[in-house]
Design an enzyme around this catalytic site. Structure first.
Site, mmCIF file in Angstrom:
data_model
loop_
_atom_site.group_PDB
_atom_site.id
_atom_site.type_symbol
_atom_site.label_atom_id
_atom_site.label_comp_id
_atom_site.label_asym_id
_atom_site.label_seq_id
_atom_site.Cartn_x
_atom_site.Cartn_y
_atom_site.Cartn_z
ATOM 1 N N GLU A 113 -16.246 0.448 14.814
ATOM 2 C CA GLU A 113 -14.995 1.029 15.298
ATOM 3 C C GLU A 113 -13.991 1.049 14.153
ATOM 4 O OE1 GLU A 113 -13.726 -1.604 18.426
ATOM 5 O OE2 GLU A 113 -15.697 -1.549 19.382
ATOM 6 N N LYS A 115 -10.719 0.003 12.309
ATOM 7 C CA LYS A 115 -9.792 -1.117 12.454
ATOM 8 C C LYS A 115 -8.391 -0.518 12.517
ATOM 9 C CE LYS A 115 -8.637 -5.738 11.094
ATOM 10 N NZ LYS A 115 -7.216 -5.605 11.246
ATOM 11 N N ASP A 117 -4.543 -0.147 12.720
ATOM 12 C CA ASP A 117 -3.487 -0.945 12.120
ATOM 13 C C ASP A 117 -2.226 -0.883 12.990
ATOM 14 O OD1 ASP A 117 -2.231 -2.559 10.360
ATOM 15 O OD2 ASP A 117 -2.007 -1.065 8.774
ATOM 16 N N TYR A 225 -10.220 -1.948 23.004
ATOM 17 C CA TYR A 225 -11.497 -2.174 22.342
ATOM 18 C C TYR A 225 -12.289 -3.372 22.847
ATOM 19 C CZ TYR A 225 -8.189 -4.834 19.533
ATOM 20 O OH TYR A 225 -7.175 -5.651 19.139
ATOM 21 N N LYS A 313 -12.943 -3.881 5.114
ATOM 22 C CA LYS A 313 -11.684 -3.230 4.753
ATOM 23 C C LYS A 313 -11.894 -2.027 3.828
ATOM 24 C CE LYS A 313 -8.365 -5.696 6.603
ATOM 25 N NZ LYS A 313 -7.329 -6.248 5.827
ATOM 26 N N CYS A 407 24.933 -9.885 -15.658
ATOM 27 C CA CYS A 407 24.581 -9.434 -14.311
ATOM 28 C C CYS A 407 25.099 -8.007 -14.106
ATOM 29 C CB CYS A 407 25.201 -10.366 -13.268
ATOM 30 S SG CYS A 407 25.087 -9.708 -11.594
ATOM 31 N N CYS A 410 28.144 -8.077 -11.466
ATOM 32 C CA CYS A 410 29.453 -8.696 -11.683
ATOM 33 C C CYS A 410 29.767 -9.009 -13.147
ATOM 34 C CB CYS A 410 29.580 -9.956 -10.832
ATOM 35 S SG CYS A 410 28.470 -11.271 -11.367
ATOM 36 N N CYS A 423 21.774 -14.662 -11.938
ATOM 37 C CA CYS A 423 23.225 -14.579 -12.090
ATOM 38 C C CYS A 423 23.816 -15.809 -11.406
ATOM 39 C CB CYS A 423 23.752 -13.305 -11.427
ATOM 40 S SG CYS A 423 25.519 -13.383 -11.077
ATOM 41 N N CYS A 429 29.682 -12.850 -6.754
ATOM 42 C CA CYS A 429 29.012 -11.661 -7.277
ATOM 43 C C CYS A 429 28.786 -10.691 -6.117
ATOM 44 C CB CYS A 429 27.677 -12.066 -7.907
ATOM 45 S SG CYS A 429 26.553 -10.700 -8.189
HETATM 46 S S1 IVH Z 1 -11.939 -6.757 17.909
HETATM 47 C C1 IVH Z 1 -12.336 -11.334 18.641
HETATM 48 N N1 IVH Z 1 -11.639 -4.264 17.288
HETATM 49 O O1 IVH Z 1 -7.582 -6.642 14.240
HETATM 50 C C2 IVH Z 1 -11.659 -10.408 17.717
HETATM 51 N N2 IVH Z 1 -9.911 -5.767 16.661
HETATM 52 O O2 IVH Z 1 -8.043 -9.052 12.592
HETATM 53 C C3 IVH Z 1 -11.432 -9.157 18.436
HETATM 54 N N3 IVH Z 1 -8.038 -4.712 15.516
HETATM 55 O O3 IVH Z 1 -6.232 -9.008 16.437
HETATM 56 C C4 IVH Z 1 -10.961 -8.119 17.563
HETATM 57 N N4 IVH Z 1 -8.834 -2.671 15.561
HETATM 58 O O4 IVH Z 1 -5.404 -6.602 16.614
HETATM 59 C C5 IVH Z 1 -11.098 -5.489 17.214
HETATM 60 N N5 IVH Z 1 -11.533 -2.016 16.809
HETATM 61 C C6 IVH Z 1 -10.989 -3.218 16.758
HETATM 62 C C7 IVH Z 1 -9.740 -3.466 16.159
HETATM 63 C C8 IVH Z 1 -9.226 -4.760 16.121
HETATM 64 C C9 IVH Z 1 -7.821 -3.444 15.179
HETATM 65 C C10 IVH Z 1 -7.082 -5.802 15.224
HETATM 66 C C11 IVH Z 1 -6.782 -6.671 16.402
HETATM 67 C C12 IVH Z 1 -7.147 -8.062 16.008
HETATM 68 C C13 IVH Z 1 -7.166 -7.938 14.521
HETATM 69 C C14 IVH Z 1 -8.152 -8.937 13.966
#
Ligand code: IVH
Length: 663
Positions: A113, A115, A117, A225, A313, A407, A410, A423, A429
């Protein structure tokens, strides 16, 4: 419809919508579907447009929903919110795969999946109704943001199912799309409010609004998720769990893929990274999860990470741009930092136009000059950084950077301390004064909404603010005399200032801007000393007696409160009406006021989890047994503390009994 009938219909609509608001927001028992509700609202809005003479000031089209809560209530999560272990390369992913296969003793397939953000949330549905949404908090206890969650259109208030489960708890991520984030920041800037550093902060800031109507205006999305808890039989694997979530009408994380082995998962990661910039939202890697739940269970977890998943990552995003100038910024504590002003460049959806160079050491290491082409990177919420100067693109016109002898704010001659240049003028200042006040007013400190650094700068330049305490002597007429300051803006600021007069001890301490005292340290001081007067008079020995405080921090604190000027300023703040709330020990909870000591290893939780549970139940987890200890929890292979407790006649219980107490 005659005019009389129109008026009657509008009155009826107002009443009916208000009744549904109450059912939905307060009682959590809606009688109609979202679209039926929207239909009522639409009709009322249309009629109000056509017959403004009948439109009422208290119409639900203007005042939607439930009363605004005063604070967020804390709620315990269904299961701790864990984090994911990260890997940065194929070798890391392959290592994860080897461990998984070895531990389960078979080949495993994965579900991959993006990740996302954003910020994590937990949603709970009971008999199909959304009854609770909560944010991460400390991972064990979060904040109840149900009202806020209910304003997000993509989160169904009712699950799509003829016979919904009695209870289902799910995890997901709240996201703001990049386009909406950019628009929001534009609006914020226009209104003189703080802007957000990235879409994630914007999502977090939007969820943290007590006034959930603001959340409702912020265009948020939720992607789910994970099923944490289901009152019925759990599907056998994550792939099926996601299908079930989808059936219920919950949006699942997009671009999910099932992979037969780690090679496929690695390919998935590679493809996803390529698509990254085409997505509407920010992702920072791929999550690779063991698909089968039986295997997940077998693999179990470490203290804070599951062992059945990793975050693979992406490389931080980099772009090339030119340094237009290197200027010097004066920080809150007087440290001068070189700042590179860049030709604006978009790095993953966010325009970057400045990057800090930290100190002279960093400038030298990078060898960066004014006029250089440089690579800038932005990773997660990290402030943009210059990672490299492209020396091959030099023309010879680049200029070397030197720290000024005086500085820039000032004119006071600077002082050097190692690689840091400072400073020494303190609040005399103007640069430091501005930073100090902006910090005092910031969200984590006394939180004066709308007190942006531009406003502070303006007030300082007009001589209206010469110290922090002057914030509380600002007069309405002085503000109204400023260009662009109308009544609304002025009154909003004055209201926010007034509100900030009632402040918790930790926020106040943080706001003072004592060197080496960040948010965490401020909270620690508040917890340990309880009242401002006790912190002010604490000696170095009192301070270093606290676990996390070393001599350097103790020195910063005693030096700060040893300055007459600072004490006078605190006194002035008090005279101007600031009330610093003392910290009372939590008196609620199943372990209220109890001091508890753990010994031996615990089976069902880690030590830090146990500590957090104790604290969230109003108790205190102590390290050593003393005459004030109320309870000792003995795990596997208890240590000498057990003997101590026996000698002192302190009550000893097993882990099992402890779990019963906390329920
Ligand atoms: S599963 C038991 N799936 O990443 C851990 N987390 O670093 C369950 N996150 O707190 C996490 N996308 O906020 C999972 N597809 C995804 C995710 C995801 C983002 C975030 C989530 C978690 C953090 C962990």
């Amino acid at each position: 419809m005659g005019k009389e009938d129109v008026k009657k219909r509008m009155d009826w609509l107002c009443k009916e919508i208000r009744r549904h608001n109450r059912l939905y927001y307060i009682e959590g028992k809606p009688e109609i579907s979202d679209s039926e509700y929207d239909e009522l609202m639409r009709e009322l809005r249309e009629l109000e447009g056509e017959y403004p003479e009948y439109s009422r000031a208290d119409s639900p089209t203007r005042t939607v929903g439930a009363p605004i809560p005063e604070k967020f209530v804390k709620v315990r999560h269904t299961a701790p919110m864990l984090s994911l272990e990260s890997v940065n390369d194929e070798a890391g992913a392959a290592r994860f795969d080897r461990t998984c296969r070895k531990e389960v003793g078979a080949d495993v397939d994965y579900i991959c999946e993006p990740k996302l953000d954003g910020i994590s949330i937990e949603l709970v549905y009971e008999d199909g109704e959304l009854v609770r949404g909560s944010t991460r908090g400390d991972g064990i206890v979060g904040e109840d943001v149900t009202l806020n969650i209910r304003t997000i259109p993509g989160v169904p208030r009712r699950l799509k199912a003829k016979k919904p489960p009695h209870r289902i708890a799910v995890r997901g991520e709240i996201m703001m799309h990049i386009k909406d984030f950019q628009e929001l920041n534009k609006r914020q800037a226009e209104q003189g409010r703080d802007t957000f550093a990235n879409p994630r902060n914007a999502a977090a800031g939007s969820m943290r609004q007590l006034d959930y109507r603001i959340t409702g205006q912020r265009k948020l999305h939720a992607y789910c998720y994970r099923i944490l808890d289901l009152s019925e039989e759990m599907p056998p694997a994550q792939s099926e769990a996601l299908e079930l979530l989808k059936e219920f009408g919950l949006r699942i994380s997009p671009k999910v893929k099932r992979c037969r082995d780690i090679e496929e998962a690695i390919l998935y990661h590679r493809e996803l990274e390529k698509q990254r910039d085409d997505l509407d939202y920010e992702i920072d890697g791929a999550v690779i999860k063991v698909n089968g739940f039986a295997y997940q269970e077998k693999l179990g977890r470490r203290a804070t990470n599951p062992r059945w998943a990793i975050a693979y990552k992406f490389k931080p995003r980099k772009e090339v741009t030119r340094v237009e100038n290197i200027v010097v910024q004066v920080g809150r504590t007087g440290v001068l930092t070189p700042l590179a002003l860049l030709k604006p460049v978009e790095v993953g959806g966010v325009t970057v136009s400045r990057a800090t160079l930290h100190n002279m050491d960093q400038v030298r290491k990078l060898g960066v000059k004014s006029g250089d082409y440089v690579r800038v990177q932005r990773a997660g919420d990290v402030i943009p950084q210059i990672t490299e100067a492209l020396k091959e693109r030099r023309t010879g016109k680049e200029k070397e950077f030197r720290m000024p002898g005086k500085c820039p704010s000032c004119g006071t001659p600077v002082e050097w301390e190692d690689v840091f240049c400072r400073c020494p003028a303190g609040l005399a200042c103007p640069g430091q004064l501005k930073e100090a006040i902006t910090h005092y007013a910031s969200k984590g400190a006394v939180d004066i909404d709308g007190f942006s650094d531009k406003t502070v700068e303006l007030l300082r330049d007009r001589g209206l603010i010469k110290s922090i305490s002057d914030v509380y002597t600002l007069r309405r007429e002085d503000l109204l005399a400023l260009e662009g300051w109308k009544e609304k803006k002025t009154d909003n600021l004055l209201r926010a200032i007034k509100k900030s007069k009632d402040v918790t001890l930790e926020r106040f301490i943080f706001g003072l801007g004592i060197r080496n005292v960040g948010k965490h340290m401020a909270t620690l001081l508040a917890e340990k000393f309880g009242a401002l007067a006790r912190i002010v008079s604490a000696g170095k020995e009192d301070l270093v007696a606290i676990n996390e405080i070393g001599p350097e921090i103790a020195e910063s604190i005693t030096a700060f409160f040893g300055e007459k000027k600072n004490l006078e300023e605190i006194e002035k703040l008090r005279k101007n009406g600031v009330v610093v709330r003392e910290r009372k020990k939590a008196a609620k909870g199943k372990l209220a006021g109890k001091k508890i000591v753990f010994t031996g290893s615990l089976e069902s939780m880690t030590r830090s989890e146990a500590k957090r549970i104790v604290e969230s139940e109003g108790g205190e987890a102590a390290r050593a047994v003393s005459s004030t200890t109320d309870l000792v929890v003995a795990g596997e292979k208890p240590g000498s503390k057990l003997e101590e407790a026996r000698k002192k006649g302190i009550k000893i219980i097993t882990e099992e009994e402890f779990r019963k107490i906390i329920g």
